[in-house]
Design a protein around this motif. Structure first.
Motif, short mmCIF file in Angstrom:
data_model
loop_
_atom_site.label_atom_id
_atom_site.label_comp_id
_atom_site.label_asym_id
_atom_site.label_seq_id
_atom_site.Cartn_x
_atom_site.Cartn_y
_atom_site.Cartn_z
N VAL A 69 17.51 108.22 -6.70
CA VAL A 69 16.48 107.21 -6.48
C VAL A 69 16.34 106.94 -4.99
O VAL A 69 17.30 106.61 -4.30
N ASN A 70 15.10 107.11 -4.50
CA ASN A 70 14.80 106.86 -3.09
C ASN A 70 14.32 105.43 -2.87
O ASN A 70 14.74 104.75 -1.94
N ALA A 71 13.42 104.97 -3.76
CA ALA A 71 12.85 103.63 -3.63
C ALA A 71 12.34 103.19 -4.99
O ALA A 71 12.02 104.02 -5.85
N VAL A 72 12.27 101.88 -5.19
CA VAL A 72 11.77 101.33 -6.45
C VAL A 72 10.65 100.35 -6.18
O VAL A 72 10.60 99.69 -5.13
N GLY A 73 9.72 100.24 -7.14
CA GLY A 73 8.64 99.28 -7.03
C GLY A 73 9.02 97.92 -7.59
O GLY A 73 10.17 97.71 -8.03
N LEU A 74 8.08 97.01 -7.60
CA LEU A 74 8.31 95.68 -8.13
C LEU A 74 8.69 95.74 -9.61
O LEU A 74 8.23 96.60 -10.35
N ASN A 75 9.55 94.82 -10.00
CA ASN A 75 9.94 94.63 -11.40
C ASN A 75 10.79 95.74 -11.98
O ASN A 75 10.96 95.83 -13.20
N VAL A 76 11.34 96.60 -11.12
CA VAL A 76 12.25 97.65 -11.60
C VAL A 76 13.67 97.10 -11.55
O VAL A 76 14.15 96.68 -10.49
N VAL A 77 14.34 97.11 -12.70
CA VAL A 77 15.69 96.53 -12.77
C VAL A 77 16.74 97.51 -13.28
O VAL A 77 17.93 97.23 -13.18
N ASN A 78 16.30 98.65 -13.82
CA ASN A 78 17.28 99.55 -14.44
C ASN A 78 17.94 100.51 -13.46
O ASN A 78 19.00 101.07 -13.75
N VAL A 79 17.33 100.70 -12.28
CA VAL A 79 17.92 101.58 -11.26
C VAL A 79 17.71 100.97 -9.88
O VAL A 79 16.81 100.14 -9.68
N VAL A 80 18.54 101.41 -8.92
CA VAL A 80 18.42 100.97 -7.53
C VAL A 80 18.50 102.21 -6.64
O VAL A 80 18.99 103.27 -7.08
N PRO A 81 18.01 102.11 -5.40
CA PRO A 81 18.12 103.26 -4.50
C PRO A 81 19.55 103.76 -4.39
O PRO A 81 20.50 102.98 -4.29
N GLY A 82 19.69 105.07 -4.43
CA GLY A 82 21.00 105.70 -4.38
C GLY A 82 21.54 106.13 -5.73
O GLY A 82 22.50 106.92 -5.79
N ASP A 83 20.96 105.63 -6.81
CA ASP A 83 21.42 106.01 -8.15
C ASP A 83 21.11 107.48 -8.43
O ASP A 83 20.01 107.96 -8.13
N ARG A 84 22.06 108.19 -9.01
CA ARG A 84 21.82 109.54 -9.54
C ARG A 84 21.19 109.38 -10.92
O ARG A 84 21.68 108.62 -11.76
N VAL A 85 20.08 110.09 -11.16
CA VAL A 85 19.36 109.95 -12.42
C VAL A 85 18.96 111.30 -12.99
O VAL A 85 18.75 112.27 -12.24
N ILE A 86 18.89 111.36 -14.31
CA ILE A 86 18.21 112.45 -15.00
C ILE A 86 16.84 111.92 -15.40
O ILE A 86 16.72 110.79 -15.89
N LEU A 87 15.80 112.71 -15.18
CA LEU A 87 14.46 112.30 -15.54
C LEU A 87 14.16 112.68 -16.98
O LEU A 87 14.63 113.70 -17.48
N ASN A 88 13.38 111.84 -17.65
CA ASN A 88 13.02 112.12 -19.04
C ASN A 88 11.55 111.83 -19.27
O ASN A 88 10.91 111.13 -18.48
N TRP A 89 11.02 112.37 -20.35
CA TRP A 89 9.62 112.11 -20.68
C TRP A 89 9.47 111.21 -21.91
O TRP A 89 8.45 111.22 -22.59
N ARG A 90 10.50 110.39 -22.14
CA ARG A 90 10.41 109.40 -23.22
C ARG A 90 10.83 108.04 -22.67
O ARG A 90 11.94 107.57 -22.91
N ALA A 91 9.96 107.42 -21.88
CA ALA A 91 10.21 106.07 -21.36
C ALA A 91 9.68 105.09 -22.39
O ALA A 91 8.49 104.78 -22.43
N VAL A 92 10.56 104.60 -23.23
CA VAL A 92 10.12 103.81 -24.39
C VAL A 92 9.51 102.49 -23.95
O VAL A 92 9.94 101.86 -22.98
N CYS A 93 8.49 102.06 -24.72
CA CYS A 93 7.75 100.86 -24.34
C CYS A 93 8.39 99.58 -24.87
O CYS A 93 8.23 98.51 -24.30
N GLY A 94 9.10 99.67 -26.00
CA GLY A 94 9.72 98.49 -26.60
C GLY A 94 8.79 97.64 -27.43
O GLY A 94 9.24 96.67 -28.07
N ASN A 95 7.50 98.00 -27.50
CA ASN A 95 6.53 97.14 -28.17
C ASN A 95 5.73 97.81 -29.27
O ASN A 95 5.11 97.11 -30.09
#
Length: 361
Positions: A69-95
């Motif tokens: 993670v290089n940078a995050v936008g407003l209202n992002v709480v699940n990751v912060v800059p510097g986190d190692r992440v795997i990217l996925n194509w199922r970002a669940v909406c919850g609704n």
């Protein structure tokens, strides 16, 4: 701020992959800018190149990725800059209705970044599976990022982003393979080999690999296959029955996705057995089966979407199994290549000479 980076683009149906300068903006609300470390060359990327997914060219290819993670936008709480992440194509909406039923693995409203990446002339790019990871930096929705430990090989871990997760999930999640089950997997490419590994992890005692390529069959054994069948030499359905007491397998996974292999999988099941389709067919393919056979054999006919996975649950679990030496993700990495070698990687994929070529950014 606009970031000028290099990315792999296909401008038209069956056009060659070109390395272009891409303009990547800073993340908007709910979005994340990711420095891509690695990205696997998946068959889905080839489908995009061939126009088999949509005609929204030009496409920014790549989706099976690990990054930081290089940078995050407003209202992002699940990751912060510097986190190692795997990217996925199922970002669940919850609704949506699936999420409301407690089945987020079937989310019907998955999120992608809405801020656009463009070419230097302003042409908007369509990122493959909402990711676009054959690039130095990419922009995704926050829910497309799953944090993982940093002490794992990114080239191996990133394959969980698509093909390996699809195969393992087809066995464990969709097929619900149990201890002592018999499982047959038709097609031993990357997804099929992962399905074999998933069946072995779940405790299947008979794991049958079926393919037309002897090299792939040899490779299937290292992922957990107990038996192999060369379908050019024998009738695959009869051979599966012979290896399962004359009955057929408890679970049969079609990792090819053709009418011929689907029929093989259908008739290679035991009565009340489960068929899982995880290979992706083309829009023109049609299966014809006697309805009486569908009724008379019972059981379940299932399709596996992304291995019916929930990335936040499944990625960390599988990474931990990898760290423990119980899941050999390294074995899926056939070669490490540069971004300029993607076109050649597609050729090797067609030849069946690799499980995964992985682009190292």
């Amino acid at each position: 701020m606009i970031h000028k980076v290099k990315g792999a683009v296909v401008r038209a149906k069956n056009a060659p992959v070109t390395i272009e300068t891409v303009l990547v903006p800073d993340p908007g609300p709910g979005e994340v800018l990711v420095d891509v470390l690695t990205s696997g060359v998946c068959h889905t990327d080839l489908h995009y190149k061939q126009g088999g997914i949509s005609d929204d060219f030009p496409f920014l290819l790549g989706h099976e990725a690990t990054g930081v993670v290089n940078a995050v936008g407003l209202n992002v709480v699940n990751v912060v800059p510097g986190d190692r992440v795997i990217l996925n194509w199922r970002a669940v909406c919850g609704n949506c209705r699936a999420c409301a039923k407690g089945q987020p693995q079937y989310c019907f409203n998955t999120a992608n970044a809405t801020t656009k990446m463009t070419l230097e002339d302003g042409t908007e790019l369509s990122p493959a599976l909402g990711i676009g990871a054959f690039i130095e930096k990419t922009l995704v929705a926050a829910g497309q990022c799953t944090r993982v430990d940093e002490d794992v090989d990114p080239a191996a871990a990133g394959l969980l982003g698509c093909g390996v997760m699809a195969g393992i999930g087809a066995a464990i999640n969709t097929g619900a393979v149990k201890r002592g089950d018999s499982v047959a997997v038709i097609g031993c490419g990357g997804v099929g080999s992962a399905a074999i590994a998933g069946a072995a992890l779940a405790g299947a005692t008979t794991v049958i690999a079926v393919d037309r390529d002897l090299k792939k069959l040899d490779g299937a054994r290292k992922f957990g296959a107990t038996h192999t069948i060369d379908s050019t030499a024998v009738d695959a359905v009869e051979a599966i029955r012979e290896l399962t007491g004359g009955f057929g397998a408890d679970v049969v996974i079609d990792a090819v996705g053709r009418p011929e292999t689907y029929k093989q999988a259908f008739y290679a099941r035991d009565l009340a057995g489960t068929l899982v389709l995880v290979g992706v067919p083309t829009p023109d393919m049609v299966v014809e089966l006697p309805l009486l056979d569908v009724f008379g054999r019972g059981g379940s006919l299932k399709s596996s979407w992304y291995g019916d996975c929930l990335p936040s649950r499944d990625f960390p679990m599988l990474v931990e199994l990898y760290k423990q030496g119980r899941l050999d993700l390294d074995a899926f990495v056939s070669e490490r290549i540069g971004i300029e070698d993607i076109e050649a990687a597609f050729t090797k994929m067609g030849e069946g000479s690799v499980l995964r070529s992985v682009v190292v950014l």
